[in-house]
Scaffold this active site. Structure first.
Site, PDB file in Angstrom:
ATOM      1  N   HIS A 129       3.388  -1.063   9.937  1.00 29.73           N
ATOM      2  CA  HIS A 129       4.681  -1.266   9.277  1.00 29.73           C
ATOM      3  C   HIS A 129       5.714  -1.865  10.230  1.00 29.73           C
ATOM      4  O   HIS A 129       6.909  -1.834   9.928  1.00 29.73           O
ATOM      5  CB  HIS A 129       5.232   0.059   8.749  1.00 29.73           C
ATOM      6  CG  HIS A 129       4.355   0.736   7.744  1.00 29.73           C
ATOM      7  ND1 HIS A 129       3.266   1.483   8.104  1.00 29.73           N
ATOM      8  CD2 HIS A 129       4.399   0.760   6.393  1.00 29.73           C
ATOM      9  CE1 HIS A 129       2.681   1.957   7.006  1.00 29.73           C
ATOM     10  NE2 HIS A 129       3.345   1.525   5.956  1.00 29.73           N
ATOM     11  N   GLU A 166      -1.350  -7.253  -3.455  1.00 27.15           N
ATOM     12  CA  GLU A 166      -0.594  -8.373  -2.906  1.00 27.15           C
ATOM     13  C   GLU A 166      -1.234  -9.712  -3.253  1.00 27.15           C
ATOM     14  O   GLU A 166      -0.540 -10.692  -3.532  1.00 27.15           O
ATOM     15  CB  GLU A 166      -0.465  -8.218  -1.392  1.00 27.15           C
ATOM     16  CG  GLU A 166       0.477  -7.113  -0.948  1.00 27.15           C
ATOM     17  CD  GLU A 166      -0.132  -5.716  -1.049  1.00 27.15           C
ATOM     18  OE1 GLU A 166       0.610  -4.729  -0.895  1.00 27.15           O
ATOM     19  OE2 GLU A 166      -1.357  -5.619  -1.277  1.00 27.15           O
TER      20      GLU A 166
END
Length: 324
Positions: free
Chosen positions: A128, A61
């Site tokens: 998540h 990322e």
């Protein structure tokens, strides 16, 4: 041509139209090309635009956001997908110390969008399911938007792509295929402008994202008790539409702020402070917040749902303000 689209369809259509309109727009993310991304938001776009504009990235990322910022400096308009909003932590420095500050350093715009699938309700656990928009609200140089409806998912993303600033675009996974709207023609939704999702005069419910939907259901419950609650869908957290917020609170005299992010130092804390600053003379009750408790999200779906604000708890909280 008017078509009924889901929330995620609106996201895909916005990216598609902006890629047609502006050749500098391109997409980056893990498995977004042939696979179409984990939620299929980019399905079919690599076949239409090719691998040079729909780019699979490594599981890095920080590298992805850094490359996006560099491309934006050179005239590109990257739209970056995080597989889950939680994973932005691995690219945090590139967001808050590079993208957010480049214009202040060199007067160099960074027209970059980071799409962040966020939120709970699906039993996906602590890595998540987070609503982490507050992490970015106190970083100058970033805009933060959170659509609740399918038409805003479309219109806000188009505005975000056209904006010269880096925009953190939080999209709620629970709403992807549950929210639908008829989208007729092309339009943009302005960043920084809230809307009155339901007018009322008894209490102002200030909210965004999935909690807008729950707040509307809470308002329907309150209506059965003779209470006319106003629901303000903030849509944008940075910039924050204090004009619409203040007008609502001054009308009702009561403010309930509802969000899925955790309570302590969450978005509601800033909103409550501003309401107290600007609307104190009009308040007939304390400003209240209803939010997720300060605990990680459990995997067990029933446990998770027991911690999330919902229509019943929102209606109760509004009722307590009315009884004050």
């Amino acid at each position: 041509m008017a078509r009924e689209l889901t929330y995620i369809d609106g996201i895909r259509r916005a990216m598609d139209e902006e890629m047609v309109r502006d050749p500098s727009v391109f997409l980056m993310g893990q498995d977004i090309a042939e696979f179409g991304g984990p939620f299929k938001a980019t399905a079919g776009l690599v076949e239409k635009y090719g691998a040079a504009r729909v780019i699979n990235t490594p599981i890095s990322e920080s590298g992805t956001v850094g490359m996006g910022a560099g491309a934006a400096l050179l005239g590109g308009r990257p739209v970056i997908e995080m597989q889950f909003a939680d994973f932005i932590t691995c690219g945090f420095n590139q967001v808050v110390n590079v993208a957010a500050k480049m214009y202040f350093r060199w007067q160099a715009p960074i027209p970059m969008v980071i799409r962040l699938p966020c939120g709970g309700g699906t039993g996906a656990g602590p890595f998540h399911s987070q609503e982490n928009e507050a992490w970015f609200m106190n970083t100058p140089g970033l805009k933060v938007v959170v659509p609740a409806f399918a038409d805003d998912a479309y219109g806000l993303l188009k505005s975000a792509i056209r904006d010269p600033n880096p925009v953190m675009y939080f999209e709620h996974k629970f709403l992807y295929r549950r929210m639908k709207a008829v989208i007729d023609g092309e339009f943009v939704t302005p960043i920084g402008k809230a809307r009155i999702a339901r007018p009322g005069d008894a209490v102002s419910i200030l909210t965004y994202g999935w909690m807008t939907i729950e707040s509307l259901e809470a308002a329907a419950l309150l209506e059965k008790q003779g209470v006319n609650a106003e629901v303000v869908d903030l849509r944008s957290l940075v910039p924050l539409d204090m004009e619409t917020i203040a007008a609502s609170v001054k009308k009702t005299g009561r403010a309930l702020i509802v969000h899925e992010a955790t309570l302590t130092a969450g978005p509601g804390a800033e909103i409550a402070a501003r309401v107290a600053d600007e609307c104190f003379a009009w308040l007939d009750a304390p400003v209240r917040r209803l939010a997720y408790p300060d605990v990680p999200v459990p995997f067990h779906k029933k446990l998770e749902l027991s911690l999330l604000p919902n229509r019943e708890s929102i209606a109760r909280a509004a009722g307590s303000l009315l009884a004050y």
